[in-house]
Design a protein around this motif. Sequence first.
Motif, PDB file in Angstrom:
ATOM      1  N   UNK A  60      29.617  28.363 -79.091  1.00  0.00           N
ATOM      2  CA  UNK A  60      28.751  29.432 -78.604  1.00  0.00           C
ATOM      3  C   UNK A  60      27.560  29.509 -79.548  1.00  0.00           C
ATOM      4  N   UNK A  61      26.375  29.622 -78.974  1.00  0.00           N
ATOM      5  CA  UNK A  61      25.132  29.612 -79.748  1.00  0.00           C
ATOM      6  C   UNK A  61      24.357  30.888 -79.461  1.00  0.00           C
ATOM      7  N   UNK A  62      23.907  31.544 -80.530  1.00  0.00           N
ATOM      8  CA  UNK A  62      23.071  32.737 -80.410  1.00  0.00           C
ATOM      9  C   UNK A  62      21.879  32.589 -81.339  1.00  0.00           C
ATOM     10  N   UNK A  63      20.789  33.263 -81.007  1.00  0.00           N
ATOM     11  CA  UNK A  63      19.584  33.190 -81.825  1.00  0.00           C
ATOM     12  C   UNK A  63      18.924  34.544 -81.963  1.00  0.00           C
ATOM     13  N   UNK A  64      18.084  34.668 -82.998  1.00  0.00           N
ATOM     14  CA  UNK A  64      17.372  35.920 -83.241  1.00  0.00           C
ATOM     15  C   UNK A  64      15.998  35.604 -83.806  1.00  0.00           C
ATOM     16  N   UNK A  65      14.975  36.232 -83.223  1.00  0.00           N
ATOM     17  CA  UNK A  65      13.602  36.053 -83.702  1.00  0.00           C
ATOM     18  C   UNK A  65      12.749  37.190 -83.174  1.00  0.00           C
ATOM     19  N   UNK A  66      11.822  37.647 -83.998  1.00  0.00           N
ATOM     20  CA  UNK A  66      10.894  38.683 -83.562  1.00  0.00           C
ATOM     21  C   UNK A  66      11.567  39.938 -83.074  1.00  0.00           C
TER      22      UNK A  66
ATOM     23  N   UNK B  79      26.098  29.853 -84.826  1.00  0.00           N
ATOM     24  CA  UNK B  79      26.952  29.013 -83.990  1.00  0.00           C
ATOM     25  C   UNK B  79      28.399  29.341 -84.305  1.00  0.00           C
ATOM     26  N   UNK B  80      29.171  29.583 -83.260  1.00  0.00           N
ATOM     27  CA  UNK B  80      30.608  29.781 -83.423  1.00  0.00           C
ATOM     28  C   UNK B  80      31.318  28.593 -82.785  1.00  0.00           C
TER      29      UNK B  80
ATOM     30  N   UNK C  21      28.719  29.434 -88.301  1.00  0.00           N
ATOM     31  CA  UNK C  21      27.671  28.826 -89.119  1.00  0.00           C
ATOM     32  C   UNK C  21      26.361  29.548 -88.834  1.00  0.00           C
ATOM     33  N   UNK C  22      25.655  29.926 -89.898  1.00  0.00           N
ATOM     34  CA  UNK C  22      24.345  30.566 -89.780  1.00  0.00           C
ATOM     35  C   UNK C  22      23.287  29.602 -90.305  1.00  0.00           C
TER      36      UNK C  22
END
Length: 478
Positions: free
Chosen positions: A370-376, A399-400, A430-431
């Motif tokens: 599973x993938x997540x992201x963060x920006x702005x 990422x998990x 993982x970050x």
Amino acid sequence: MNFHIQLTRHLTPADQAAGPYVYLPFRLPQPARRLHVAYRYSAAISSDQVHGGNVIDIGLFDPRGHDFPGGAGFRGWSGSARQEFTIGLEEATPGYLPGPLPPGEYQIILGLYRIWEAGAHVDVHVQAELDPTLDATAPAPPSLAPRRLPPLPAPTWLRGDLQSHTVHSDARGTLEQLVARARDLGLDFLAITDHNTVSHHPFLPTLADERLILIPGQEVTTYRGHMNVWGTSRWCDFRCRTDQEMAAVIRLAHAHGGVCSINHPKTGGPPWEYSTDLPVQAMEVWQGPWPHHNAESLALWDRLLAAGRRLPAVGGSDYHCPADKETNFLRLGQPTTWVQVDEPDVAGILSAIVAGRSCISATPDGPRLDLRGEAGGQVAVMGQSLPGQGGEAPVHFTVEVWGGQGRTLRLVADGRPALEQPIRQEQAIVHASLPVARYMRAEVVGDMDPALLPVDAPPVDLRGWRWALSNPIYITGA
């Protein structure tokens, strides 16, 4: 049988060059209880062979017509898998649709898949049991009542296989055998995508239950590439030669609620020779065991993503269910597609696929990503977008990974590896903060243990297999 006609034709490479399909018409003077068609052709070879003979496919349209796309009179297709078929009022050879057989002009359709230089002599014998007392009303198309399952905590991850085949096309196993294998593997959903037919669709509601969602599908199998259509029982035409004709079939599928996905665009797939700009909603990036040229499909997908195309990836085993024991390297659920759904039904699964809220694993047991992201100040999951940060400003990703122990997590930014990290735990998080312009995706890579291969597996390269693939997070404003 009280009706018989013989149709003959000599076909040459010039006929094939003029067009891949030839029609042999015949007329029934009265309604029929049963229709039987048998055909033979010279120098017949297997469809897997490339040279040295002929491969001629067969199907049938009834008097309602065979106009392209989606001729209303479609009654079935068996490719070159059968030399004869029968259609009755209530039963038919798998691949064909039972129902009334009205009087009028029928069309035998021959597909000229391979015609060698000496040509092919074709003999078709048509027999019918005529009965003037019958109702000649044309059969209604198959319909499926949607199955509502008990509510699950939302959102929920489901696992399944998006490409499989039965005796309704070119496999030997029955629908019941295929469904039993899916249940044994613990799959939550299964798309049954027999080639160029919907004859299996009417049987699906009685085979599905609260443990297994069955997705009505068909593999539109043309001589220039294959495409899955999921979620509609409207027969979708395969008689495509050009991008424009394939676009017409895609529009037909969409108009009836279907979701379209390019299948196995790689060597031996067979490859996809149409434009990748067609309005499909997904691409089968992983088909069958990883070393079966899936690196080509993955590279094509990366190129499309890097060019700005938003196209979700799916996996499908292309499992051709055997009638008894497993006989080749292909196995159901290898690979498995995982989808995160709000509703545990066909519509919920297809919505998740179109949204890109899915990932692919080598087997039903994983590994899974599973993938997540963060920006702005914004957060995105797979299939969603984040604002570009400009220049080299990084975007933060999490990422998990489940079940990836002993392999390597790789993050891929804009088609290039951006990070590699060994996975040392059964469940790992993982970050990473990394610069990215177009998209970021994740994968689990590692060598294959030869002890895990089936005993009848062919020689394969054991290095660098993919064990899991995520869908991307897109970057806007790039």
